[in-house]
Write a protein that holds these residues in place. Structure first.
Motif, PDB file in Angstrom:
ATOM      1  N   SER A 167       1.207  -1.142  -0.036  1.00  0.00           N
ATOM      2  CA  SER A 167       0.083   0.060  -0.235  1.00  0.00           C
ATOM      3  C   SER A 167       1.131   1.683   0.089  1.00  0.00           C
ATOM      4  O   SER A 167       2.486   1.171   0.544  1.00  0.00           O
ATOM      5  N   GLN A 168       0.895   2.566  -0.966  1.00  0.00           N
ATOM      6  CA  GLN A 168       1.371   3.184  -0.377  1.00  0.00           C
ATOM      7  C   GLN A 168       0.260   4.364   0.166  1.00  0.00           C
ATOM      8  O   GLN A 168       1.084   5.662   1.030  1.00  0.00           O
ATOM      9  N   ASN A 169      -0.811   3.829   1.218  1.00  0.00           N
ATOM     10  CA  ASN A 169      -1.046   5.090   1.820  1.00  0.00           C
ATOM     11  C   ASN A 169      -1.510   4.718   3.185  1.00  0.00           C
ATOM     12  O   ASN A 169      -2.144   3.183   3.175  1.00  0.00           O
ATOM     13  N   GLY A 170      -1.867   5.239   4.025  1.00  0.00           N
ATOM     14  CA  GLY A 170      -2.069   4.612   5.713  1.00  0.00           C
ATOM     15  C   GLY A 170      -3.962   4.214   5.736  1.00  0.00           C
ATOM     16  O   GLY A 170      -3.695   3.296   6.028  1.00  0.00           O
ATOM     17  N   VAL A 171      -4.476   4.271   5.398  1.00  0.00           N
ATOM     18  CA  VAL A 171      -5.971   3.910   5.227  1.00  0.00           C
ATOM     19  C   VAL A 171      -5.764   2.857   4.064  1.00  0.00           C
ATOM     20  O   VAL A 171      -6.554   1.628   4.770  1.00  0.00           O
ATOM     21  N   GLN A 172      -5.371   3.123   3.203  1.00  0.00           N
ATOM     22  CA  GLN A 172      -5.490   1.411   2.434  1.00  0.00           C
ATOM     23  C   GLN A 172      -4.773   0.147   2.923  1.00  0.00           C
ATOM     24  O   GLN A 172      -5.179  -0.668   3.058  1.00  0.00           O
ATOM     25  N   ALA A 173      -3.188   0.808   3.863  1.00  0.00           N
ATOM     26  CA  ALA A 173      -2.261   0.017   4.052  1.00  0.00           C
ATOM     27  C   ALA A 173      -3.926  -0.720   5.212  1.00  0.00           C
ATOM     28  O   ALA A 173      -3.950  -2.110   5.745  1.00  0.00           O
TER      29      ALA A 173
ATOM     30  N   PHE B  69       2.884  -3.420  14.340  1.00  0.00           N
ATOM     31  CA  PHE B  69       3.466  -2.397  13.798  1.00  0.00           C
ATOM     32  C   PHE B  69       4.859  -2.359  13.408  1.00  0.00           C
ATOM     33  O   PHE B  69       5.867  -2.273  14.626  1.00  0.00           O
ATOM     34  N   ILE B  70       5.916  -2.624  12.593  1.00  0.00           N
ATOM     35  CA  ILE B  70       6.978  -1.746  12.615  1.00  0.00           C
ATOM     36  C   ILE B  70       7.374  -0.910  11.453  1.00  0.00           C
ATOM     37  O   ILE B  70       7.420  -1.229   9.957  1.00  0.00           O
ATOM     38  N   LEU B  71       8.298  -0.167  12.213  1.00  0.00           N
ATOM     39  CA  LEU B  71       8.890   1.455  11.277  1.00  0.00           C
ATOM     40  C   LEU B  71       9.912   0.505  10.765  1.00  0.00           C
ATOM     41  O   LEU B  71      10.972  -0.089  11.994  1.00  0.00           O
ATOM     42  N   CYS B  72      10.352   0.709   9.395  1.00  0.00           N
ATOM     43  CA  CYS B  72      11.828   1.012   8.844  1.00  0.00           C
ATOM     44  C   CYS B  72      13.056   1.728   8.309  1.00  0.00           C
ATOM     45  O   CYS B  72      13.648   2.002   7.506  1.00  0.00           O
ATOM     46  N   SER B  73      12.285   2.867   9.488  1.00  0.00           N
ATOM     47  CA  SER B  73      12.913   3.712   8.440  1.00  0.00           C
ATOM     48  C   SER B  73      13.584   4.996   9.694  1.00  0.00           C
ATOM     49  O   SER B  73      14.610   5.367   9.528  1.00  0.00           O
ATOM     50  N   ASP B  74      12.846   5.452  10.781  1.00  0.00           N
ATOM     51  CA  ASP B  74      13.980   6.160  11.580  1.00  0.00           C
ATOM     52  C   ASP B  74      13.319   5.128  12.834  1.00  0.00           C
ATOM     53  O   ASP B  74      12.749   5.556  13.662  1.00  0.00           O
ATOM     54  N   PRO B  75      14.570   5.762  14.144  1.00  0.00           N
ATOM     55  CA  PRO B  75      14.783   4.272  15.015  1.00  0.00           C
ATOM     56  C   PRO B  75      14.313   5.528  16.165  1.00  0.00           C
ATOM     57  O   PRO B  75      13.541   4.693  16.949  1.00  0.00           O
ATOM     58  N   GLN B  76      14.192   6.536  15.906  1.00  0.00           N
ATOM     59  CA  GLN B  76      13.686   7.792  17.000  1.00  0.00           C
ATOM     60  C   GLN B  76      12.020   8.400  17.694  1.00  0.00           C
ATOM     61  O   GLN B  76      11.720   8.118  17.853  1.00  0.00           O
TER      62      GLN B  76
ATOM     63  N   GLN C 266       8.528   4.243   5.425  1.00  0.00           N
ATOM     64  CA  GLN C 266       8.279   6.298   6.364  1.00  0.00           C
ATOM     65  C   GLN C 266       6.057   6.307   7.065  1.00  0.00           C
ATOM     66  O   GLN C 266       5.306   5.778   6.283  1.00  0.00           O
ATOM     67  N   LEU C 267       6.714   6.768   8.576  1.00  0.00           N
ATOM     68  CA  LEU C 267       5.256   7.276   8.370  1.00  0.00           C
ATOM     69  C   LEU C 267       3.644   7.585   7.673  1.00  0.00           C
ATOM     70  O   LEU C 267       4.363   8.736   6.767  1.00  0.00           O
ATOM     71  N   PRO C 268       2.786   7.441   8.004  1.00  0.00           N
ATOM     72  CA  PRO C 268       1.370   8.067   6.215  1.00  0.00           C
ATOM     73  C   PRO C 268       1.914   9.459   7.292  1.00  0.00           C
ATOM     74  O   PRO C 268       1.712   9.698   7.926  1.00  0.00           O
ATOM     75  N   ASP C 269       1.169   9.844   6.223  1.00  0.00           N
ATOM     76  CA  ASP C 269       0.934  11.897   5.976  1.00  0.00           C
ATOM     77  C   ASP C 269      -0.769  11.582   6.086  1.00  0.00           C
ATOM     78  O   ASP C 269      -0.955  12.634   6.897  1.00  0.00           O
ATOM     79  N   ASP C 270      -1.352  10.768   5.383  1.00  0.00           N
ATOM     80  CA  ASP C 270      -2.918  10.629   5.307  1.00  0.00           C
ATOM     81  C   ASP C 270      -3.441  10.538   6.495  1.00  0.00           C
ATOM     82  O   ASP C 270      -5.189  10.336   6.772  1.00  0.00           O
ATOM     83  N   MET C 271      -2.851   9.933   7.741  1.00  0.00           N
ATOM     84  CA  MET C 271      -3.517   8.941   9.087  1.00  0.00           C
ATOM     85  C   MET C 271      -3.136   9.430   9.955  1.00  0.00           C
ATOM     86  O   MET C 271      -1.641   9.946  10.298  1.00  0.00           O
ATOM     87  N   ASP C 272      -3.150   9.429  11.550  1.00  0.00           N
ATOM     88  CA  ASP C 272      -2.805   9.785  12.303  1.00  0.00           C
ATOM     89  C   ASP C 272      -2.072   8.269  13.116  1.00  0.00           C
ATOM     90  O   ASP C 272      -3.041   7.534  13.034  1.00  0.00           O
ATOM     91  N   THR C 273      -0.727   8.741  13.354  1.00  0.00           N
ATOM     92  CA  THR C 273       0.236   7.034  13.118  1.00  0.00           C
ATOM     93  C   THR C 273      -0.576   6.597  14.666  1.00  0.00           C
ATOM     94  O   THR C 273      -0.664   5.484  14.419  1.00  0.00           O
ATOM     95  N   ASN C 274      -0.958   7.426  15.610  1.00  0.00           N
ATOM     96  CA  ASN C 274      -1.363   6.601  17.141  1.00  0.00           C
ATOM     97  C   ASN C 274      -2.292   6.035  16.688  1.00  0.00           C
ATOM     98  O   ASN C 274      -2.771   5.150  17.097  1.00  0.00           O
ATOM     99  N   LEU C 275      -3.722   6.582  15.978  1.00  0.00           N
ATOM    100  CA  LEU C 275      -4.625   5.674  15.511  1.00  0.00           C
ATOM    101  C   LEU C 275      -4.270   4.179  14.652  1.00  0.00           C
ATOM    102  O   LEU C 275      -4.879   3.317  14.552  1.00  0.00           O
ATOM    103  N   LEU C 276      -3.700   4.496  13.364  1.00  0.00           N
ATOM    104  CA  LEU C 276      -3.021   3.479  12.777  1.00  0.00           C
ATOM    105  C   LEU C 276      -2.643   2.450  14.025  1.00  0.00           C
ATOM    106  O   LEU C 276      -2.955   1.171  13.888  1.00  0.00           O
ATOM    107  N   ILE C 277      -1.142   2.537  14.578  1.00  0.00           N
ATOM    108  CA  ILE C 277      -1.211   1.523  15.778  1.00  0.00           C
ATOM    109  C   ILE C 277      -1.725   0.961  16.123  1.00  0.00           C
ATOM    110  O   ILE C 277      -2.345  -0.150  16.513  1.00  0.00           O
TER     111      ILE C 277
END
Length: 181
Positions: free
Chosen positions: A95-101, A138-145, A117-128
């Motif tokens: 998927s290329q966006n958070g809603v579709q994912a 949920f595993i992030l692959c771009s930024d350890p911080q 990368q964290l999606p711009d189209d939705m709130d990350t806390n909501l997605l998680i």
């Protein structure tokens, strides 16, 4: 004893594979499953052997469903390339966006979501939060911080096989254990 060499009874192995105990016994006799007998004559099947048989027998039916979320098509392509080399029974949806994912995760009953990368189209806390309700990791692959900020696991990208493969194997083993319980 390590997780990769836990032993299962023939009944537990039958439950995991959805077959009869007799079928498991026959597969042991044919050498399809590695097993040994206890002093009481009961078979114990090596869990790693069971995973290998699952990989051989269920190529068309994945044990794990994974959603790859990234605007870069090469992200999902690299995951699929690794999986084909390792012959792990994992189905990848991209998927290329958070809603579709999130919709894909619900539709496929995803076990993992790897996010470039964290999606711009939705709130990350909501997605998680939604993924946690669906028992999807949920595993992030771009930024350890950012991974630390959202308290989620981090995996380096481009993927290093020494990190990605054990993660997938461990998730497969957890899935097998869930079927046993």
């Amino acid at each position: 004893m390590s997780d990769h060499h836990q032993l299962l009874s023939t009944r537990q192995a039958a439950q995991v594979l959805g077959v009869s105990v007799r079928t498991i016994q026959l597969w042991v006799e044919q050498g399809l499953l590695h097993a040994w007998k206890t002093p009481g004559g009961h078979r114990r099947i090596d869990q790693q052997s069971l995973l290998q048989l699952l990989q051989q027998k269920q190529r068309e039916m994945p044990l794990l469903n994974l959603v790859a979320l990234s605007s870069e098509p090469s992200f999902a392509t690299q995951i699929k390339l690794h999986l084909s080399q390792w012959q792990l029974p994992v189905e990848v949806s991209s998927s290329q966006n958070g809603v579709q994912a999130l919709l894909l995760a619900g539709k496929t009953k995803a076990d993992l979501m790897l996010v470039h990368q964290l999606p711009d189209d939705m709130d990350t806390n909501l997605l998680i939060g939604e993924l946690q309700q669906q028992n999807c990791q949920f595993i992030l692959c771009s930024d350890p911080q950012q991974a630390q900020q959202y308290q989620v696991p981090y995996l380096t990208y481009p993927f290093e096989p020494r990190f990605l493969k054990p993660l997938l194997q461990q998730t497969l083993l957890q899935r097998v254990r869930q079927k046993i319980d």
